[in-house]
Write an enzyme that holds these catalytic residues in place. Structure first.
Site, PDB file in Angstrom:
ATOM      1  N   LYS A 188       2.919  -7.637   4.550  1.00  0.00           N
ATOM      2  CA  LYS A 188       1.892  -8.684   4.478  1.00  0.00           C
ATOM      3  C   LYS A 188       1.785  -9.225   3.055  1.00  0.00           C
ATOM      4  CE  LYS A 188      -0.427  -6.613   8.421  1.00  0.00           C
ATOM      5  NZ  LYS A 188      -1.450  -5.705   8.965  1.00  0.00           N
ATOM      6  N   GLN A 193      -6.627  -2.629   7.081  1.00  0.00           N
ATOM      7  CA  GLN A 193      -5.535  -2.055   7.880  1.00  0.00           C
ATOM      8  C   GLN A 193      -6.049  -0.863   8.693  1.00  0.00           C
ATOM      9  OE1 GLN A 193      -2.527  -3.437   8.131  1.00  0.00           O
ATOM     10  NE2 GLN A 193      -1.723  -1.868   9.492  1.00  0.00           N
ATOM     11  N   ASP A 205      -7.865 -11.005  11.329  1.00  0.00           N
ATOM     12  CA  ASP A 205      -7.337 -10.157  12.401  1.00  0.00           C
ATOM     13  C   ASP A 205      -7.870 -10.594  13.767  1.00  0.00           C
ATOM     14  OD1 ASP A 205      -5.539  -8.077  11.847  1.00  0.00           O
ATOM     15  OD2 ASP A 205      -7.087  -6.869  10.868  1.00  0.00           O
TER      16      ASP A 205
END
Ligand code: GUN
Length: 293
Positions: free
Chosen positions: A52, A96, A119
């Site tokens: 990422k 995460q 997300d």
């Protein structure tokens, strides 16, 4: 059989976003910013987060990786999230998963400003996706939709079966693909491990999305001739012949299923790279929305 080259499509999307970012820079517009918060030392999470960060760098986003030890308290993590909620340089916040056991993932997700929830995990975004309003949609489902669209695979009226009911993939893929919209409008079934006869359900799929998390679970007898097969799996299987001691394999028995499928995604190089590309896309979208563009 045609291979769905997610890696290539993801590179195309990243190039498009890079171009848009360069245009914004030239026009003096705000550059999107993404912060990724990584807690603990799960090796897979570290690999994902590195990917990422690399994507942000290559595109030219403002980006930061905040690493914290597994011993961080929930309160400290919430404070960190909140600091980025209030930081105008960052339009996307990604924590995460998984988080250590003493931290409640739901509480952390709820703490993220929904406008920065790239997300698409916050209940506000989940709800807006469900009712078909504009939302930041989860990246993997968006990546699947994008792959189908770019390969011009029709979805309207097609039976899409997703195996797996996770909040990250199964449920949002169903919500996205059932919408009465372009690139969707599918007849959707969410199947899962409690099915009495799972193969009987998967064999009715025109588009089969495997998101179970079990290596090579979907076998050729579970797939209709000519079906489109999307493999979301990313399983580490021990393999002494590999230098790192494992190989990556999907949820689909690729070798045998590919003989029946009309289209199929490989692992690696299929859905995985699309997830990062869509994260970049969500970050751009969040930036524009926050800037009132
Ligand atoms: N862990 C595995 N997949 C994901 C994802 O899409 N987002 C976050 N935040 N964590 C993950």
């Amino acid at each position: 059989m045609r291979l769905i080259e997610g890696k290539k499509i993801a590179a195309d999307i990243r190039a498009e976003i890079k171009e848009e970012t360069e245009r914004r820079r030239a026009e003096g517009k705000t550059i999107p910013g993404l912060v990724v918060i990584l807690v603990g030392d799960d090796p897979a999470s570290h690999t994902y987060v590195r990917g990422k960060g690399k994507a942000c760098e290559e595109i030219g986003y403002v980006s930061k990786i905040e690493t914290r030890p597994a011993s961080i308290t929930q309160e400290e993590l919430l404070d960190l999230v909140n600091a980025y909620n209030n930081d105008d340089a960052y339009h996307g916040i990604l924590v995460q998963m998984p988080l250590p056991d003493h931290i409640d993932e739901k509480t952390v997700i709820h703490a993220i400003d929904p406008r920065k929830d790239v997300d698409g995990f916050h209940p506000i975004n989940v709800g807006n996706l469900m009712i078909g309003d504009d939302a930041l949609a989860p990246c993997t489902p968006s990546g699947i939709q994008e792959l189908l669209a770019r390969y011009e695979i029709p979805t309207k009226g097609k039976h899409l079966v997703v195996v797996g009911r996770s909040n990250i993939v199964g449920k949002p893929t169903a919500a996205l693909m059932v919408q009465k919209k372009e690139r969707a409008n599918a007849i959707v079934t969410v199947a899962h491990s409690a099915a009495e006869d799972l193969a009987a359900i998967t064999r009715t799929a025109d588009i089969l999305v495997a998101a179970i998390g079990r290596a090579e679970f979907v076998t050729a007898d579970m797939v209709k001739e000519g079906a489109v097969v999307i493999d979301v799996g990313m399983n580490r299987v021990e393999d002494a012949s590999k230098k790192r001691g494992y190989r990556l394999t999907g949820d689909v028995d690729f070798e045998n299923v590919s003989e029946k499928a009309s289209f199929i995604t490989p692992v690696p190089g299929g859905v995985g790279p699309m997830t990062i590309a869509m994260l970049m896309s969500n970050t751009m979208k969040a930036c524009k929305q926050i800037c009132g563009e």
